[in-house]
Design a protein around this motif. Sequence first.
Motif, PDB file in Angstrom:
ATOM      1  N   SER A  57       0.835  -1.209   0.000  1.00  0.00           N
ATOM      2  CA  SER A  57       0.000   0.000   0.000  1.00  0.00           C
ATOM      3  C   SER A  57       0.871   1.261   0.000  1.00  0.00           C
ATOM      4  O   SER A  57       0.586   2.244  -0.711  1.00  0.00           O
ATOM      5  N   THR A  58       1.944   1.196   0.801  1.00  0.00           N
ATOM      6  CA  THR A  58       2.866   2.339   0.850  1.00  0.00           C
ATOM      7  C   THR A  58       3.498   2.572  -0.515  1.00  0.00           C
ATOM      8  O   THR A  58       3.631   3.718  -1.003  1.00  0.00           O
ATOM      9  N   ALA A  59       3.906   1.469  -1.176  1.00  0.00           N
ATOM     10  CA  ALA A  59       4.535   1.596  -2.496  1.00  0.00           C
ATOM     11  C   ALA A  59       3.558   2.171  -3.515  1.00  0.00           C
ATOM     12  O   ALA A  59       3.940   2.989  -4.385  1.00  0.00           O
ATOM     13  N   SER A  60       2.291   1.783  -3.421  1.00  0.00           N
ATOM     14  CA  SER A  60       1.283   2.306  -4.347  1.00  0.00           C
ATOM     15  C   SER A  60       1.096   3.810  -4.164  1.00  0.00           C
ATOM     16  O   SER A  60       0.989   4.576  -5.146  1.00  0.00           O
ATOM     17  N   LEU A  61       1.069   4.272  -2.936  1.00  0.00           N
ATOM     18  CA  LEU A  61       0.935   5.712  -2.668  1.00  0.00           C
ATOM     19  C   LEU A  61       2.133   6.484  -3.202  1.00  0.00           C
ATOM     20  O   LEU A  61       1.999   7.603  -3.748  1.00  0.00           O
ATOM     21  N   ILE A  62       3.303   5.907  -3.046  1.00  0.00           N
ATOM     22  CA  ILE A  62       4.510   6.590  -3.519  1.00  0.00           C
ATOM     23  C   ILE A  62       4.458   6.747  -5.026  1.00  0.00           C
ATOM     24  O   ILE A  62       4.861   7.779  -5.593  1.00  0.00           O
ATOM     25  N   VAL A  63       3.951   5.699  -5.746  1.00  0.00           N
ATOM     26  CA  VAL A  63       3.840   5.794  -7.206  1.00  0.00           C
ATOM     27  C   VAL A  63       2.874   6.925  -7.600  1.00  0.00           C
ATOM     28  O   VAL A  63       3.110   7.694  -8.538  1.00  0.00           O
ATOM     29  N   ASN A  64       1.762   7.016  -6.863  1.00  0.00           N
ATOM     30  CA  ASN A  64       0.780   8.050  -7.162  1.00  0.00           C
ATOM     31  C   ASN A  64       1.328   9.452  -6.923  1.00  0.00           C
ATOM     32  O   ASN A  64       0.978  10.402  -7.635  1.00  0.00           O
ATOM     33  N   GLY A  66       4.908  10.254  -6.381  1.00  0.00           N
ATOM     34  CA  GLY A  66       6.251  10.553  -6.918  1.00  0.00           C
ATOM     35  C   GLY A  66       6.570   9.864  -8.203  1.00  0.00           C
ATOM     36  O   GLY A  66       7.714   9.962  -8.697  1.00  0.00           O
ATOM     37  N   GLY A  67       5.632   9.111  -8.729  1.00  0.00           N
ATOM     38  CA  GLY A  67       5.887   8.439  -9.980  1.00  0.00           C
ATOM     39  C   GLY A  67       6.822   7.267  -9.824  1.00  0.00           C
ATOM     40  O   GLY A  67       7.150   6.811  -8.711  1.00  0.00           O
ATOM     41  N   ILE A  68       7.309   6.810 -10.982  1.00  0.00           N
ATOM     42  CA  ILE A  68       8.151   5.619 -10.971  1.00  0.00           C
ATOM     43  C   ILE A  68       9.494   5.885 -10.338  1.00  0.00           C
ATOM     44  O   ILE A  68      10.114   5.016  -9.738  1.00  0.00           O
ATOM     45  N   ASP A  69       9.973   7.146 -10.432  1.00  0.00           N
ATOM     46  CA  ASP A  69      11.263   7.486  -9.802  1.00  0.00           C
ATOM     47  C   ASP A  69      11.146   7.430  -8.280  1.00  0.00           C
ATOM     48  O   ASP A  69      12.063   6.955  -7.572  1.00  0.00           O
ATOM     49  N   GLY A  70      10.014   7.921  -7.779  1.00  0.00           N
ATOM     50  CA  GLY A  70       9.804   7.829  -6.321  1.00  0.00           C
ATOM     51  C   GLY A  70       9.742   6.382  -5.855  1.00  0.00           C
ATOM     52  O   GLY A  70      10.262   6.035  -4.792  1.00  0.00           O
ATOM     53  N   LEU A  71       9.097   5.513  -6.645  1.00  0.00           N
ATOM     54  CA  LEU A  71       9.023   4.094  -6.282  1.00  0.00           C
ATOM     55  C   LEU A  71      10.404   3.461  -6.291  1.00  0.00           C
ATOM     56  O   LEU A  71      10.755   2.680  -5.408  1.00  0.00           O
ATOM     57  N   ARG A  72      11.204   3.847  -7.325  1.00  0.00           N
ATOM     58  CA  ARG A  72      12.555   3.279  -7.408  1.00  0.00           C
ATOM     59  C   ARG A  72      13.369   3.673  -6.179  1.00  0.00           C
ATOM     60  O   ARG A  72      14.113   2.858  -5.612  1.00  0.00           O
ATOM     61  N   LEU A  75      12.134   1.629  -3.128  1.00  0.00           N
ATOM     62  CA  LEU A  75      12.588   0.235  -3.142  1.00  0.00           C
ATOM     63  C   LEU A  75      14.069   0.121  -2.832  1.00  0.00           C
ATOM     64  O   LEU A  75      14.519  -0.829  -2.172  1.00  0.00           O
ATOM     65  N   ALA A  76      14.832   1.094  -3.302  1.00  0.00           N
ATOM     66  CA  ALA A  76      16.264   1.057  -3.025  1.00  0.00           C
ATOM     67  C   ALA A  76      16.536   1.229  -1.543  1.00  0.00           C
ATOM     68  O   ALA A  76      17.417   0.576  -0.971  1.00  0.00           O
ATOM     69  N   GLU A  77      15.803   2.137  -0.911  1.00  0.00           N
ATOM     70  CA  GLU A  77      16.007   2.357   0.534  1.00  0.00           C
ATOM     71  C   GLU A  77      15.527   1.158   1.353  1.00  0.00           C
ATOM     72  O   GLU A  77      16.103   0.814   2.397  1.00  0.00           O
ATOM     73  N   SER A  78      14.419   0.482   0.889  1.00  0.00           N
ATOM     74  CA  SER A  78      13.891  -0.667   1.661  1.00  0.00           C
ATOM     75  C   SER A  78      14.859  -1.836   1.683  1.00  0.00           C
ATOM     76  O   SER A  78      14.776  -2.699   2.576  1.00  0.00           O
ATOM     77  N   PHE A  88       9.301  -6.053  -4.965  1.00  0.00           N
ATOM     78  CA  PHE A  88       9.649  -6.011  -6.391  1.00  0.00           C
ATOM     79  C   PHE A  88       8.549  -5.271  -7.152  1.00  0.00           C
ATOM     80  O   PHE A  88       7.354  -5.393  -6.821  1.00  0.00           O
ATOM     81  N   ALA A  89       8.990  -4.532  -8.179  1.00  0.00           N
ATOM     82  CA  ALA A  89       8.067  -3.861  -9.114  1.00  0.00           C
ATOM     83  C   ALA A  89       8.438  -4.311 -10.519  1.00  0.00           C
ATOM     84  O   ALA A  89       9.522  -3.979 -11.022  1.00  0.00           O
TER      85      ALA A  89
END
Length: 451
Positions: A57-64, A66-72, A75-78, A88-89
């Motif tokens: 859910s957190t990853a989905s909000l980040i995409v909404n 910050g876009g794909i760069d925010g998701l990347r 994921l890198a920090e996690s 994984f995305a």
Amino acid sequence: MGKLFWKFFIVIWLALLTMGGSMGGAFWLQRNAVLNANGASRNQPQIAADPAAPYLSTASLIVNKGGIDGLRSFLAESRHNPAMPPIFAIDDVGKDVLGREVAPNILAQAKSLAASHSTGVRRIKTDEGQSYLLFALYSDNNSARNPKQLHPDPPPPWLPITLGFFISLIFSGVSAWYFAKPIRQLQSAFSAVARGDLDTRAGQIMSQRHDELADLGKSFDYMVSQIQLSVNAQQRLLHDVSHELRSPLARIQTAIGLAYQQPDKIPLTLERIEKESQRMNDLIGELLAISRLEAGVIGKLEMIDINELLSEIVEDARLEADSKHVGIDLNIAGEIFLQGYYDLLSRAIENVLRNAVKYTRRHSKVSVNAKLCASGHQLHIDITDQGPGVAETELSAIFDPFFRGSHHQTSQGIGLGLTIALKALETHHGKIKVGNRAEGGLKVEIMLPAA
């Protein structure tokens, strides 16, 4: 503790150890097989379902936002957070946004879960129209990221082995003691009987038990009771025999003394000595007859014609009955045969008949009636007299050796005739009963199995 206790103990203990070892070994092998199978499956990464929902859910909000760069970046920090499972995305061509390798089976599982709308997989779209699959993986190799509860380690193998060893030891000892105790009690009871203590009993000691050993104790008590009765009977017989032999011997000694003092009466003295000697000879003969019966020396089994046997016995008894003017009536219902010992049965019936002739009144009758019962399997012989009978209190002792009733003063008998009759009839599996008649006299009933 005796040898029997240790035999019981060792056998029960070895049986328990063998059973426990076999069951423990089978359980250990099965558990190892299960652990190996579970270990192999846990080494393979799996898609986390419900435990990973908050992270997805957190990853989905980040995409909404910050876009794909925010998701990347997220994921890198996690990857550096041990509390979070790896997320994984995967894009439409099967590539992870961080360039990580994803096994084909994991990718296929993710697509299958996405199609079934599982909470373990999220499908998101960016503003640019790109589609991604979000899911988290976990592996038991990384306990910090394993969302399921870990099982505690099993106890060391020596603990159940030691515990089973001591439990089997205690149980074997109690079981061996439980089985060996009554046997030791029986051994003590046998030793007491061997020392001559015939009042010893074992059944009362084992009365709380309800098994074969308790039955053995009851059988022991019955055996000792029978031995005690036999010994008491032998002692009474010895006492009575001593008394019976002492009387004629005393009379013989008296007669010899009179012969010395009165030589002119020697013929009368010799006659008296001969009479007493004959009495002693008869007594010894009766005792030998009883001894042979008890030892089983009874002769040859043959088919007996009861009509012929009774006729012969009655004819012989009439010689004695005529001197008292006593008649003997013989009634036999038909022809009767049975298997038996002729001389033995003849002596038994003759003793009863002569006893009746001896005690019946002068100028009276003795009746002998023989017939088969309705079934034809049993012979009844009734011998009745018209004498004074026997006191009711003395009927139970009439077959005892040397029994003398209240009217014995009129008789010169030895007192073993009915005893021999009883034992002879028991040898033929027969019975004998006595009772007083209402009109006076005694009735003797003899029952024998017919051929």
